[in-house]
Design a protein around this motif. Structure first.
Motif, short mmCIF file in Angstrom:
data_model
loop_
_atom_site.label_atom_id
_atom_site.label_comp_id
_atom_site.label_asym_id
_atom_site.label_seq_id
_atom_site.Cartn_x
_atom_site.Cartn_y
_atom_site.Cartn_z
N ARG A 322 25.96 -5.32 10.53
CA ARG A 322 25.54 -5.10 9.14
C ARG A 322 26.35 -4.00 8.46
O ARG A 322 26.60 -4.06 7.25
CB ARG A 322 24.05 -4.78 9.10
N VAL A 325 29.43 -5.81 7.39
CA VAL A 325 29.20 -6.64 6.21
C VAL A 325 29.11 -5.78 4.95
O VAL A 325 29.66 -6.13 3.90
CB VAL A 325 27.90 -7.47 6.39
N SER A 342 34.26 -12.35 7.16
CA SER A 342 32.85 -12.42 6.80
C SER A 342 32.10 -13.35 7.75
O SER A 342 30.98 -13.05 8.18
CB SER A 342 32.71 -12.90 5.36
N HIS A 346 28.97 -12.20 10.09
CA HIS A 346 27.66 -12.85 9.95
C HIS A 346 27.23 -13.50 11.27
O HIS A 346 26.04 -13.47 11.62
CB HIS A 346 27.71 -13.90 8.83
N ASP A 349 25.94 -10.90 13.42
CA ASP A 349 24.62 -10.44 12.97
C ASP A 349 23.54 -11.50 13.20
O ASP A 349 22.36 -11.27 12.88
CB ASP A 349 24.70 -10.10 11.47
N ASP A 351 23.41 -14.63 11.80
CA ASP A 351 23.23 -15.58 10.71
C ASP A 351 24.23 -16.72 10.91
O ASP A 351 25.30 -16.77 10.27
CB ASP A 351 23.44 -14.88 9.37
N THR A 354 25.17 -19.22 7.74
CA THR A 354 26.15 -18.64 6.80
C THR A 354 27.51 -18.54 7.44
O THR A 354 28.54 -18.83 6.81
CB THR A 354 25.68 -17.24 6.34
#
Length: 385
Positions: A322, A325, A342, A346, A349, A351, A354
């Motif tokens: 994070r 990001v 990116s 992600h 993290d 995700d 995404t």
């Protein structure tokens, strides 16, 4: 039959021989053409080892190139009814004792040239490559490359040969050569390293040493960067036992000597980051906190968006995805590799939806097949999950 002539022996002599002809009165374009012709003569005469190469190769090249130059001048003089200034081989004198290699480096990387033209002229006039080899390396027709080199020579021929050059511009040109890697029958990365070694010997500059260290450290990882099918292996997944430890050791030693002079520059700082990667037994053991610190110093020095992008990755490793990001939010999204970075952060993290979308978008924007295939596979992997 004697041993075949080694290109590694002949090519380093090219800029010095060109410089001698210029000091004798030839303009740069004519001198460079004459030296290329002399190189062809040398390969025809000694290249296969059927004839013994002279002990003084430089002297042989100077004589052969000067005669080629005189042939051209005589031919032009006959057409225009002008007298030839010099008809015979001149006595050896101060010109032969002056090494103008560094000035040739500067001239070929002149700010008046576009980067593409400077690269092409450097490879030919400093590196000793033929127009065909340069054209194959850059995947353009030989006629196109010949025109590019010809225009570049005309541009620099109007410049003062004795005017001091800019080492920073030469370094940029050599770094462009290095990043082309391997195409055609010329290993441009190895050629860039050879020329940077030569420049480092002549210039005695810590930033040039930093560039050399950076090249060595990157080149050490070359064998581990791709799989047998040509697909990319990310740094974190590379088999580090395949890294060239001798090149790593040399790169670190060159870097340490440069940093000890306390005149830090962009290439030294980039090399410091590369050295930290080389020092780690695995990606997890990398000192990411120190990597971020080097990127902080590099960002303060250059303000480069690319550095800011790379710093976001390092911050994501050091302080968590994070944090990476959040740092990435400060980077222009139009920057190449922004979506790929990116996507990685992600995914790190958690995700995955995404991340898969961003990998697919990054693949669509990729500028080469290997990168596009790698990013497409990353998107497919996450979509399967």
């Amino acid at each position: 039959m004697t041993d075949a002539l080694d290109p590694a022996v002949l090519r380093p002599l090219v800029p010095a021989v060109t410089g001698i002809l210029v000091r004798r009165g030839a303009d740069f374009a004519a001198a460079e053409d004459a030296v290329q012709e002399a190189l062809v003569d040398a390969w025809r005469t000694f290249g296969d080892g059927s004839a013994e190469a002279p002990r003084d190769l430089k002297g042989w090249l100077v004589t052969a190139a000067w005669r080629r130059f005189l042939d051209v001048v005589r031919s032009e003089s006959a057409r225009t009814r002008r007298e030839v200034a010099v008809d015979a081989e001149p006595e050896r004198g101060p010109t032969e004792a002056v090494d103008d290699t560094l000035r040739i480096f500067f001239l070929c990387a002149h700010p008046a040239l576009t980067p593409a033209s400077a690269v092409a002229l450097t490879l030919r006039a400093v590196g000793g490559l033929t127009t065909r080899q340069v054209a194959e390396a850059y995947l353009v027709p030989e006629a196109t490359m010949a025109q590019r080199i010809s225009r570049a020579k005309k541009t620099v021929s109007t410049q003062s040969f004795d005017q001091p050059g800019d080492p920073a511009t030469v370094r940029r040109v050599l770094y462009l050569v290095f990043n082309e890697g391997y195409t055609g029958d010329v290993d441009l990365a190895a050629e860039a390293i050879r020329l940077t070694r030569q420049l480092a010997t002549l210039a005695r500059d810590p930033e040039t040493d930093g560039l050399l260290a950076l090249m060595l450290l990157h080149h050490a990882r070359r064998e581990a960067r791709t799989r047998g099918d040509g697909t990319i292996v990310p740094l974190a997944e590379q088999d580090r036992s395949r890294w060239d430890t001798a090149l790593v050791a040399e790169g670190v030693a060159v870097l340490q000597a440069a940093l000890a002079q306390d005149r830090r520059g962009e290439f030294q700082l980039q090399a410091a980051v590369a050295a930290l990667h080389a020092d780690a037994a695995s990606a997890e053991e990398t000192d990411w906190v120190q990597v971020v610190q080097w990127y902080d110093e590099l960002l303060a020095l250059t303000g480069s968006p690319v550095v800011r992008l790379n710093r976001a990755v390092a911050l994501g490793e050091a302080d968590g995805a994070r944090a990476g990001v959040a740092a990435l939010a400060e980077v222009d999204p139009a920057l190449p590799r922004h979506r790929a970075v990116s996507a990685y952060l992600h995914e790190k993290d958690g995700d995955l939806t995404t991340a898969a979308r961003l990998y697919a978008e990054a693949a669509a924007l990729a500028t080469n097949v290997a990168e596009r295939n790698h990013l497409t596979k990353q998107a497919a992997r996450l979509n399967r999950r």
